[in-house]
Design an enzyme around this catalytic site. Structure first.
Site, PDB file in Angstrom:
ATOM      1  N   ASP A  37       0.482  -1.177  -0.068  1.00  0.00           N
ATOM      2  CA  ASP A  37       0.433   0.125  -0.137  1.00  0.00           C
ATOM      3  C   ASP A  37       0.637   1.610   0.162  1.00  0.00           C
ATOM      4  O   ASP A  37       1.319   1.792  -0.758  1.00  0.00           O
ATOM      5  CB  ASP A  37      -0.984   0.034   1.781  1.00  0.00           C
ATOM      6  CG  ASP A  37      -1.933   1.464   1.287  1.00  0.00           C
ATOM      7  OD1 ASP A  37      -2.884   1.337   0.169  1.00  0.00           O
ATOM      8  OD2 ASP A  37      -1.975   1.354   2.421  1.00  0.00           O
ATOM      9  N   LYS A  56      -1.471  -2.007  -4.707  1.00  0.00           N
ATOM     10  CA  LYS A  56      -2.437  -0.980  -4.906  1.00  0.00           C
ATOM     11  C   LYS A  56      -1.028   0.668  -5.354  1.00  0.00           C
ATOM     12  O   LYS A  56      -0.639   1.528  -4.712  1.00  0.00           O
ATOM     13  CB  LYS A  56      -3.023   0.015  -3.309  1.00  0.00           C
ATOM     14  CG  LYS A  56      -3.799  -1.350  -3.677  1.00  0.00           C
ATOM     15  CD  LYS A  56      -4.589  -0.610  -2.176  1.00  0.00           C
ATOM     16  CE  LYS A  56      -4.925  -1.140  -1.030  1.00  0.00           C
ATOM     17  NZ  LYS A  56      -5.606  -0.499  -0.513  1.00  0.00           N
ATOM     18  N   PHE A 113     -10.519   0.009  -0.341  1.00  0.00           N
ATOM     19  CA  PHE A 113      -9.664  -0.973   1.120  1.00  0.00           C
ATOM     20  C   PHE A 113     -10.377  -2.231   0.645  1.00  0.00           C
ATOM     21  O   PHE A 113     -11.886  -2.636  -0.015  1.00  0.00           O
ATOM     22  CB  PHE A 113     -10.385  -0.454   1.691  1.00  0.00           C
ATOM     23  CG  PHE A 113     -10.067  -1.315   3.225  1.00  0.00           C
ATOM     24  CD1 PHE A 113      -8.677   0.302   3.639  1.00  0.00           C
ATOM     25  CD2 PHE A 113     -10.572  -1.956   3.621  1.00  0.00           C
ATOM     26  CE1 PHE A 113      -8.216  -0.849   4.853  1.00  0.00           C
ATOM     27  CE2 PHE A 113      -9.428  -2.641   4.930  1.00  0.00           C
ATOM     28  CZ  PHE A 113      -8.250  -2.151   4.985  1.00  0.00           C
ATOM     29  N   ARG A 147     -10.979 -11.824   7.029  1.00  0.00           N
ATOM     30  CA  ARG A 147     -10.034 -12.404   6.512  1.00  0.00           C
ATOM     31  C   ARG A 147     -10.646 -14.151   5.480  1.00  0.00           C
ATOM     32  O   ARG A 147      -9.509 -14.809   5.173  1.00  0.00           O
ATOM     33  CB  ARG A 147      -8.765 -13.354   8.055  1.00  0.00           C
ATOM     34  CG  ARG A 147      -8.396 -12.245   8.125  1.00  0.00           C
ATOM     35  CD  ARG A 147      -6.629 -12.351   9.261  1.00  0.00           C
ATOM     36  NE  ARG A 147      -7.241 -11.146  10.316  1.00  0.00           N
ATOM     37  CZ  ARG A 147      -6.339  -9.835   9.820  1.00  0.00           C
ATOM     38  NH1 ARG A 147      -5.226 -10.347   8.930  1.00  0.00           N
ATOM     39  NH2 ARG A 147      -5.841  -9.361  10.886  1.00  0.00           N
TER      40      ARG A 147
HETATM   41  P1  IMP Z   1       2.061  -0.915   3.797  1.00  0.00           P
HETATM   42  O1  IMP Z   1       2.655  -0.632   5.141  1.00  0.00           O
HETATM   43  O2  IMP Z   1       1.200   0.932   3.534  1.00  0.00           O
HETATM   44  O3  IMP Z   1       2.238  -0.913   2.203  1.00  0.00           O
HETATM   45  O4  IMP Z   1       0.325  -1.337   3.756  1.00  0.00           O
HETATM   46  C1  IMP Z   1       0.505  -2.154   4.247  1.00  0.00           C
HETATM   47  C2  IMP Z   1       0.054  -3.246   5.720  1.00  0.00           C
HETATM   48  O5  IMP Z   1      -1.496  -2.632   5.188  1.00  0.00           O
HETATM   49  C3  IMP Z   1      -0.237  -4.921   4.910  1.00  0.00           C
HETATM   50  O6  IMP Z   1       0.378  -5.683   5.398  1.00  0.00           O
HETATM   51  C4  IMP Z   1      -1.890  -5.108   4.620  1.00  0.00           C
HETATM   52  O7  IMP Z   1      -2.011  -5.798   5.861  1.00  0.00           O
HETATM   53  C5  IMP Z   1      -2.621  -3.797   5.382  1.00  0.00           C
HETATM   54  N1  IMP Z   1      -3.243  -3.007   4.115  1.00  0.00           N
HETATM   55  C6  IMP Z   1      -3.375  -2.330   3.198  1.00  0.00           C
HETATM   56  N2  IMP Z   1      -4.049  -1.458   2.562  1.00  0.00           N
HETATM   57  C7  IMP Z   1      -5.469  -2.822   2.773  1.00  0.00           C
HETATM   58  C8  IMP Z   1      -6.859  -3.342   2.497  1.00  0.00           C
HETATM   59  O8  IMP Z   1      -7.204  -2.773   1.074  1.00  0.00           O
HETATM   60  N3  IMP Z   1      -7.648  -4.156   3.106  1.00  0.00           N
HETATM   61  C9  IMP Z   1      -6.589  -4.494   4.533  1.00  0.00           C
HETATM   62  N4  IMP Z   1      -5.055  -4.957   4.690  1.00  0.00           N
HETATM   63  C10 IMP Z   1      -4.673  -3.662   3.806  1.00  0.00           C
END
Ligand code: IMP
Ligand code: MG
Length: 176
Positions: free
Chosen positions: A99, A127, A148, A161
């Site tokens: 993300d 994403k 999301f 989940r």
């Molecule tokens: P980042 O650190 O912002 O890249 O987020 C990554 C973490 O956020 C992932 O390990 C996911 O568990 C959680 N995450 C990000 N987007 C989503 C989503 O759309 N649904 C559920 N979990 C998400």
């Protein structure tokens, strides 16, 4: 929580996970890689993926979180204490979603600081439009827009989940 739309079906996921496993079999098996899966989100992805690996792969888990039960991430990634020996190992780091990039970047840097020889990153879903940190994944299952999602291990407030597919939730109706 209300499902708005099924974004990726069970069949599509299965096919993609098999492809990703094949990629590991072909290009990384001879390195005897250590797979490290980031919990909680990647537990189903990891479980399914390793079933298609055709060598006796070593698997470890690491618990990290950047969300507080909400859909807005915290700035700091919390990594639980772990005692995985990564020195001189070729690591394949698995996560469910990429993300902002904060989680993967933080963990990858930690593994490198602990002496990993190399770290390849693999995510089921990317994403790209949400990226805030300079971190991409080497291997990506699906690219999606700014939505999301839940299912196949991914949650909203720890629910959803268990869905066998990946779905978009109704953000206006998250708590019902
Ligand atoms: P980042 O650190 O912002 O890249 O987020 C990554 C973490 O956020 C992932 O390990 C996911 O568990 C959680 N995450 C990000 N987007 C989503 C989503 O759309 N649904 C559920 N979990 C998400
Ligand atoms: Mg997660």
């Amino acid at each position: 929580m209300k499902i708005k739309e099924i974004l990726i079906t069970e069949e599509e996921i299965k096919r993609k996970v098999r492809q990703l496993a094949q990629e590991i079999n072909t290009n990384y098996a001879d390195k005897d890689p250590l797979i490290i899966a980031v919990l909680d989100g990647s537990f189903i992805f990891c479980a399914d993926l390793i079933k298609y690996l055709d060598f006796p792969v070593e698997v470890e888990f690491l618990k990290a979180s950047s969300y507080n039960g909400e859909t807005v991430p915290l700035e700091k990634v919390m990594i639980e204490d772990f005692s995985i020996s990564v020195k001189d190992r070729d690591i394949i780091l698995l996560d469910d979603i990429l993300d902002s990039g904060n989680t993967l970047k933080t963990i990858k840097e930690r593994l490198e600081a602990l002496g990993a020889k190399s770290v390849i990153t693999m995510v089921l879903v990317d994403k790209p439009s949400r990226r805030k940190y300079d971190q991409n994944a080497d291997l990506v299952g699906f690219e999606i827009g700014n939505k999301f999602i839940v299912g196949y291990g991914m949650d909203y407030a720890n629910r959803g989940r268990n869905l066998p597919y990946i779905a978009v939730i109704d953000e206006e109706d998250k708590d019902t």
